[in-house]
Design a protein around this motif. Structure first.
Motif, PDB file in Angstrom:
ATOM      1  N   ASP A 194       0.820  -1.211   0.000  1.00  0.00           N
ATOM      2  CA  ASP A 194       0.000   0.000   0.000  1.00  0.00           C
ATOM      3  C   ASP A 194       0.855   1.263   0.000  1.00  0.00           C
ATOM      4  N   GLY A 195       2.119   1.127  -0.318  1.00  0.00           N
ATOM      5  CA  GLY A 195       3.032   2.266  -0.215  1.00  0.00           C
ATOM      6  C   GLY A 195       2.772   3.379  -1.205  1.00  0.00           C
ATOM      7  N   LYS A 196       2.084   3.104  -2.308  1.00  0.00           N
ATOM      8  CA  LYS A 196       1.798   4.127  -3.312  1.00  0.00           C
ATOM      9  C   LYS A 196       0.395   4.709  -3.152  1.00  0.00           C
ATOM     10  N   THR A 197      -0.254   4.438  -2.016  1.00  0.00           N
ATOM     11  CA  THR A 197      -1.591   4.983  -1.786  1.00  0.00           C
ATOM     12  C   THR A 197      -1.506   6.447  -1.371  1.00  0.00           C
ATOM     13  N   GLU A 198      -2.601   7.167  -1.537  1.00  0.00           N
ATOM     14  CA  GLU A 198      -2.623   8.585  -1.182  1.00  0.00           C
ATOM     15  C   GLU A 198      -2.377   8.779   0.310  1.00  0.00           C
ATOM     16  N   TYR A 199      -2.841   7.851   1.135  1.00  0.00           N
ATOM     17  CA  TYR A 199      -2.620   7.960   2.573  1.00  0.00           C
ATOM     18  C   TYR A 199      -1.130   8.044   2.896  1.00  0.00           C
ATOM     19  N   VAL A 200      -0.319   7.320   2.158  1.00  0.00           N
ATOM     20  CA  VAL A 200       1.125   7.346   2.381  1.00  0.00           C
ATOM     21  C   VAL A 200       1.763   8.564   1.713  1.00  0.00           C
ATOM     22  N   TRP A 201       1.403   8.861   0.466  1.00  0.00           N
ATOM     23  CA  TRP A 201       2.147   9.887  -0.269  1.00  0.00           C
ATOM     24  C   TRP A 201       1.658  11.312  -0.057  1.00  0.00           C
ATOM     25  N   SER A 202       0.464  11.484   0.484  1.00  0.00           N
ATOM     26  CA  SER A 202      -0.071  12.837   0.629  1.00  0.00           C
ATOM     27  C   SER A 202       0.832  13.718   1.490  1.00  0.00           C
ATOM     28  N   LYS A 203       1.131  14.908   0.991  1.00  0.00           N
ATOM     29  CA  LYS A 203       1.935  15.875   1.742  1.00  0.00           C
ATOM     30  C   LYS A 203       1.051  16.834   2.529  1.00  0.00           C
ATOM     31  N   GLU A 204      -0.253  16.611   2.497  1.00  0.00           N
ATOM     32  CA  GLU A 204      -1.174  17.424   3.290  1.00  0.00           C
ATOM     33  C   GLU A 204      -1.171  16.968   4.745  1.00  0.00           C
ATOM     34  N   LYS A 205      -1.616  17.850   5.620  1.00  0.00           N
ATOM     35  CA  LYS A 205      -1.690  17.534   7.039  1.00  0.00           C
ATOM     36  C   LYS A 205      -2.904  16.660   7.298  1.00  0.00           C
ATOM     37  N   LEU A 206      -2.683  15.404   7.655  1.00  0.00           N
ATOM     38  CA  LEU A 206      -3.755  14.453   7.924  1.00  0.00           C
ATOM     39  C   LEU A 206      -3.970  14.330   9.425  1.00  0.00           C
ATOM     40  N   PRO A 207      -5.115  13.822   9.851  1.00  0.00           N
ATOM     41  CA  PRO A 207      -5.347  13.642  11.300  1.00  0.00           C
ATOM     42  C   PRO A 207      -4.361  12.647  11.899  1.00  0.00           C
ATOM     43  N   LYS A 208      -3.876  12.941  13.099  1.00  0.00           N
ATOM     44  CA  LYS A 208      -3.040  11.979  13.817  1.00  0.00           C
ATOM     45  C   LYS A 208      -3.916  10.906  14.440  1.00  0.00           C
ATOM     46  N   ASP A 209      -3.453   9.671  14.392  1.00  0.00           N
ATOM     47  CA  ASP A 209      -4.187   8.580  15.023  1.00  0.00           C
ATOM     48  C   ASP A 209      -3.199   7.492  15.418  1.00  0.00           C
ATOM     49  N   GLU A 210      -3.703   6.295  15.708  1.00  0.00           N
ATOM     50  CA  GLU A 210      -2.843   5.212  16.188  1.00  0.00           C
ATOM     51  C   GLU A 210      -1.887   4.684  15.118  1.00  0.00           C
ATOM     52  N   ARG A 211      -2.047   5.149  13.878  1.00  0.00           N
ATOM     53  CA  ARG A 211      -1.165   4.706  12.798  1.00  0.00           C
ATOM     54  C   ARG A 211      -0.019   5.679  12.524  1.00  0.00           C
ATOM     55  N   THR A 212       0.043   6.794  13.223  1.00  0.00           N
ATOM     56  CA  THR A 212       0.989   7.864  12.917  1.00  0.00           C
ATOM     57  C   THR A 212       2.322   7.657  13.636  1.00  0.00           C
ATOM     58  N   PRO A 213       3.427   7.540  12.908  1.00  0.00           N
ATOM     59  CA  PRO A 213       4.744   7.371  13.549  1.00  0.00           C
ATOM     60  C   PRO A 213       5.286   8.709  14.036  1.00  0.00           C
ATOM     61  N   LEU A 214       6.375   8.645  14.812  1.00  0.00           N
ATOM     62  CA  LEU A 214       6.982   9.855  15.357  1.00  0.00           C
ATOM     63  C   LEU A 214       8.501   9.764  15.266  1.00  0.00           C
ATOM     64  N   ILE A 215       9.137  10.851  14.854  1.00  0.00           N
ATOM     65  CA  ILE A 215      10.596  10.952  14.845  1.00  0.00           C
ATOM     66  C   ILE A 215      10.991  11.999  15.866  1.00  0.00           C
ATOM     67  N   GLY A 216      11.814  11.584  16.842  1.00  0.00           N
ATOM     68  CA  GLY A 216      12.192  12.459  17.946  1.00  0.00           C
ATOM     69  C   GLY A 216      13.461  13.231  17.673  1.00  0.00           C
ATOM     70  N   ALA A 217      14.500  13.024  18.490  1.00  0.00           N
ATOM     71  CA  ALA A 217      15.730  13.817  18.432  1.00  0.00           C
ATOM     72  C   ALA A 217      16.851  13.044  17.756  1.00  0.00           C
ATOM     73  N   LEU A 218      17.509  13.720  16.809  1.00  0.00           N
ATOM     74  CA  LEU A 218      18.694  13.177  16.145  1.00  0.00           C
ATOM     75  C   LEU A 218      19.802  14.218  16.196  1.00  0.00           C
ATOM     76  N   THR A 219      21.017  13.766  16.531  1.00  0.00           N
ATOM     77  CA  THR A 219      22.163  14.657  16.650  1.00  0.00           C
ATOM     78  C   THR A 219      23.295  14.160  15.763  1.00  0.00           C
ATOM     79  N   PHE A 220      23.855  15.085  14.968  1.00  0.00           N
ATOM     80  CA  PHE A 220      24.963  14.764  14.069  1.00  0.00           C
ATOM     81  C   PHE A 220      26.105  15.732  14.347  1.00  0.00           C
ATOM     82  N   GLU A 221      27.320  15.205  14.543  1.00  0.00           N
ATOM     83  CA  GLU A 221      28.440  16.113  14.781  1.00  0.00           C
ATOM     84  C   GLU A 221      29.758  15.539  14.253  1.00  0.00           C
ATOM     85  N   ASN A 222      30.616  16.444  13.806  1.00  0.00           N
ATOM     86  CA  ASN A 222      31.957  16.102  13.314  1.00  0.00           C
ATOM     87  C   ASN A 222      31.892  15.076  12.182  1.00  0.00           C
TER      88      ASN A 222
END
Length: 519
Positions: free
Chosen positions: A401-429
Motif C-alpha cells: 500500500d506504499g503508493k496509496t494517497e494515505y502514504v504519499w499525501s503531503k497534506e496535514k492528515l489527522p493523527k491517530d494510532e497509525r501515525t509514527p513519530l521521529i524524535g531527536a537526532l544529533t549529528f556532529e563532526n
C-alpha cells in the motif's frame, strides 16, 4: 598510544585502538604476542586468533617508528572440551554433504565446549546451534551452502504453546511472522554462544535460485545466512560471511549480542542482501565490521504494525563503531519496519564509502504510534562518494500500500494510532566528499513534525561531475544534483558550523520549521 581489549574468548583476543580516526588506524602499528612480531595493524579493531585456552599472553603494540608502545598482559578464557567435526564424519571436500556430521558434533558438545571446523570446504544446509558452545572456523575452513532450496527445512511462522495458550514466533520475513527456509546458521532460544575464527561462511546463493524472482514466495521465504531468535549473549567474531540469499545476519528479539571484526561481502547487484539487521533487539554492538554488499549495511528494525496484537518490542541501546560500509543502499539505516520503535542508537568512527545514502531514516504513515525513532547520535564519521549523506523520509513508498494517497499525501492528515513519530537526532563532526545528489533530505510529516535535529561541524564537498538521482524513495519526488540541505516539517532545527562547497542552488531549503537557529 592507548588500546583496550573489547572481547576475549578461549582462542581469540580482540583489541580496539583509542583514537579519533574512522575505521582505519591513525598510523601503522606493529603487533607483538609474547615478544614475537605477528603482523602490522592498520585498522582500529583487530583480532588475534589461534591462541590457547586459559593462558596469559603479553600483547604489545609499537608504532612503526618505535617512538611509542603499549604492553598489556591478557588471559584467554577456559573451555570444557574441543570437538573436531572430522571426528564425526565430516569430509570437507566441497561435494559431500557434511550437515549431519556438523550437527552431531554440536548436539553432543558439553557445556563450555568448542566445536572446531578445520581447513576444508564443508557443503551443508541449515546448521542449528545450541547454548553454551563455541563454533570455531579455523583458517581455510569454509561452510558452503547447499544451493538446492528443497534440501533446507522450513521454519513455520509460529508454534502454539498449549500451556499458555499463546503463539511462539519462530520465523519472520520483513517485519512480520512468516514461514521461511532455515538459515545456514540458525539459533532459536539460545544463550552464551560464540561463532568465531578466521574461516568463511559462504551461503553460495548465486549458485542456486535464491536471487531469482526474489520477491515471490516459493515454498517459503528466503533464508538468511545467520538467523537468531530470542537469543541472549551471542558473539559472532572474526569470520568472513558472503553470498547471502537475503539479509546476511538477522537477529530478532535478542539481547546482548555482538558482531565484532567480521567481513560481510555480497555482490552489489544481489537483492535484499543487507548486512546486519537487528530487529526488536536490545544491547547490540556492531564493532569493526567491514561491509560490502547489495543493500543496507546496517538496518535497524522493530517489526510492522500488523504484529501489534502481540507485545511490540523496540530496538534500543545499539552501538555501531569503527565500521567500514561500502556500496550499500544505506550505511546505517533505521526502518522502514519499525513499528516497535528504535531508541538510543550511537554511530561513531565509521567510514561510509560509495553508498547511496549515509544515515537513513525511513518510515511512513501506517507504522503506528509506537513507531518512535528517538535519541539517535552520530559523530566522527567520514563519507566518500555517498550520494546523499543524511535522509529522513516519512513517506517511504515500499509495501503493497506504499503508493496509496494515505502514504504519499503531503497534506496535514489527522493523527491517530497509525501515525509514527521521529524524535531527536544529533549529528556532529562529519566530513563528506564527492557528494552527488543532496547534502541532506529531511522530510517529516506535516501532522507529526520531526521533533529535533542538530547538526554541528558538518562539511560537505560535492563531486564536480555529479549525476542527478533521487535523494529518497517517495512518490512525486524529482531527481536532484548537488543540492543543499532540504528541511521540511521540523519543530526544532539547529545548525552549527555547517559548510557546503559548491552546491548548485540554495544551500538551505526550509519549509514549515518552527524553531530554527544557525550558528
Amino acid at each position: 598510544m592507548q588500546w583496550h581489549a573489547v572481547n576475549i574468548t578461549a582462542t581469540t583476543i580482540t583489541i580496539e585502538l583509542e583514537n579519533e580516526s574512522c575505521y582505519f588506524s591513525d598510523q601503522t602499528y606493529n603487533l607483538y604476542v609474547n615478544d614475537l612480531l605477528m603482523y602490522s595493524v592498520t585498522t582500529n579493531v583487530f583480532t588475534i586468533s589461534n591462541l590457547k585456552a586459559n593462558q596469559e599472553y603479553k600483547i604489545k603494540l609499537v608504532t612503526e617508528d618505535n617512538t611509542s608502545e603499549n604492553v598489556q598482559i591478557l588471559c584467554t578464557h577456559s573451555e570444557s572440551a574441543v570437538l573436531n567435526i572430522r571426528d564425526f564424519g565430516a569430509v570437507g571436500d566441497g561435494e559431500h554433504s557434511d550437515t549431519g556430521a556438523i550437527q552431531a558434533a554440536i548436539s553432543v558438545a558439553p557445556k563450555g565446549a568448542r566445536v572446531v571446523v578445520p581447513k576444508g570446504v564443508y557443503r551443508c544446509t541449515a546448521i542449528f546451534l545450541k547454548s553454551h558452545i563455541t563454533l570455531d572456523l579455523e583458517e581455510g575452513a569454509v561452510l558452503l551452502g547447499n544451493c538446492k532450496r528443497e534440501d533446507y527445512p522450513i521454519l513455520p511462522s509460529k508454534v502454539h504453546n498449549t500451556d499458555r495458550n499463546e503463539s511462539y514466533c519462530l520465523s519472520f520475513w520483513e517485519g512480520e511472522p512468516a514461514e521461511a527456509y532455515a538459515s545456514l546458521i540458525t539459533g532459536i532460544d539460545l544463550e552464551n554462544v560464540q561463532v568465531v575464527g578466521t574461516g568463511t561462511i559462504d551461503a553460495n546463493a548465486g549458485a542456486g535460485d535464491w536471487w531469482v524472482d526474489c520477491k515471490t514466495k516459493r515454498g517459503a521465504w528466503r533464508p538468511r545466512t545467520i538467523y537468531l531468535v530470542n537469543c541472549k549473549n551471542v558473539i559472532v567474531k572474526g569470520v568472513q560471511i558472503k553470498n547471502s540469499p537475503s539479509w546476511t545476519i538477522h537477529p530478532v528479539r535478542c539481547q546482548q549480542i555482538q558482531f565484532i571484526n567480521i567481513s560481510i561481502e555480497n555482490p552489489k547487484d544481489s537483492p535484499n542482501t543487507d548486512g546486519i539487521n537487528p530487529e526488536s533487539c536490545n544491547d547490540v554492538e556492531i564493532l569493526g565490521v567491514n561491509f560490502s554488499l547489495g543493500d543496507d549495511c546496517v538496518a535497524i528494525k522493530s517489526g510492522k504494525y500488523a504484529v501489534r496484537p502481540s507485545v511490540v518490542i523496540p530496538s534500543e541501546n545499539i552501538k555501531i563503531r569503527n565500521c567500514l560500509m561500502k556500496y550499500g543502499h544505506g550505511a546505517v539505516v533505521i526502518g522502514s519496519e519499525m513499528s516497535g520503535g528504535v531508541k538510543n542508537v550511537c554511530v561513531e568512527k565509521c567510514f561510509f564509502m560509495n553508498t547511496d545514502r549515509g544515515i537513513r531514516i525511513k518510515t511512513r504513515r501506517g507504522r503506528g504510534s509506537t513507531a518512535i525513532v528517538d535519541s539517535i547520535y552520530v559523530k566522527n564519521i567520514k563519507m566518500d562518494g555517498v550520494l546523499t549523506p543524511f535522509t529522513i523520509n516519512s513517506f517511504y513508498f515500499c509495501d503493497s500500500d506504499g503508493k496509496t494517497e494515505y502514504v504519499w499525501s503531503k497534506e496535514k492528515l489527522p493523527k491517530d494510532e497509525r501515525t509514527p513519530l521521529i524524535g531527536a537526532l544529533t549529528f556532529e563532526n562529519i566530513h563528506c566528499i564527492n557528494t552527488e545528489v543532496c547534502a541532506g533530505f529531511m522530510y517529516g510529516l506535516p501532522e507529526e513534525k520531526i521533533r529535533s535535529l542538530s547538526f554541528s561541524n558538518i562539511h560537505i564537498n560535492y563531486k564536480e561531475d555529479a549525476q542527478a538521482d533521487y535523494p529518497e524513495m517517495l512518490s512525486f519526488q524529482d531527481k536532484l544534483v548537488r543540492s543543499g540541505f532540504i528541511f521540511k516539517n521540523i519543530l526544532k532545527l539547529r545548525l552549527n558550523n555547517v559548510s557546503l562547497v559548491n552546491p548548485l542552488g540554495e544551500a538551505l531549503q526550509l519549509e514549515n520549521i518552527e524553531d530554527y537557529l544557525v550558528e
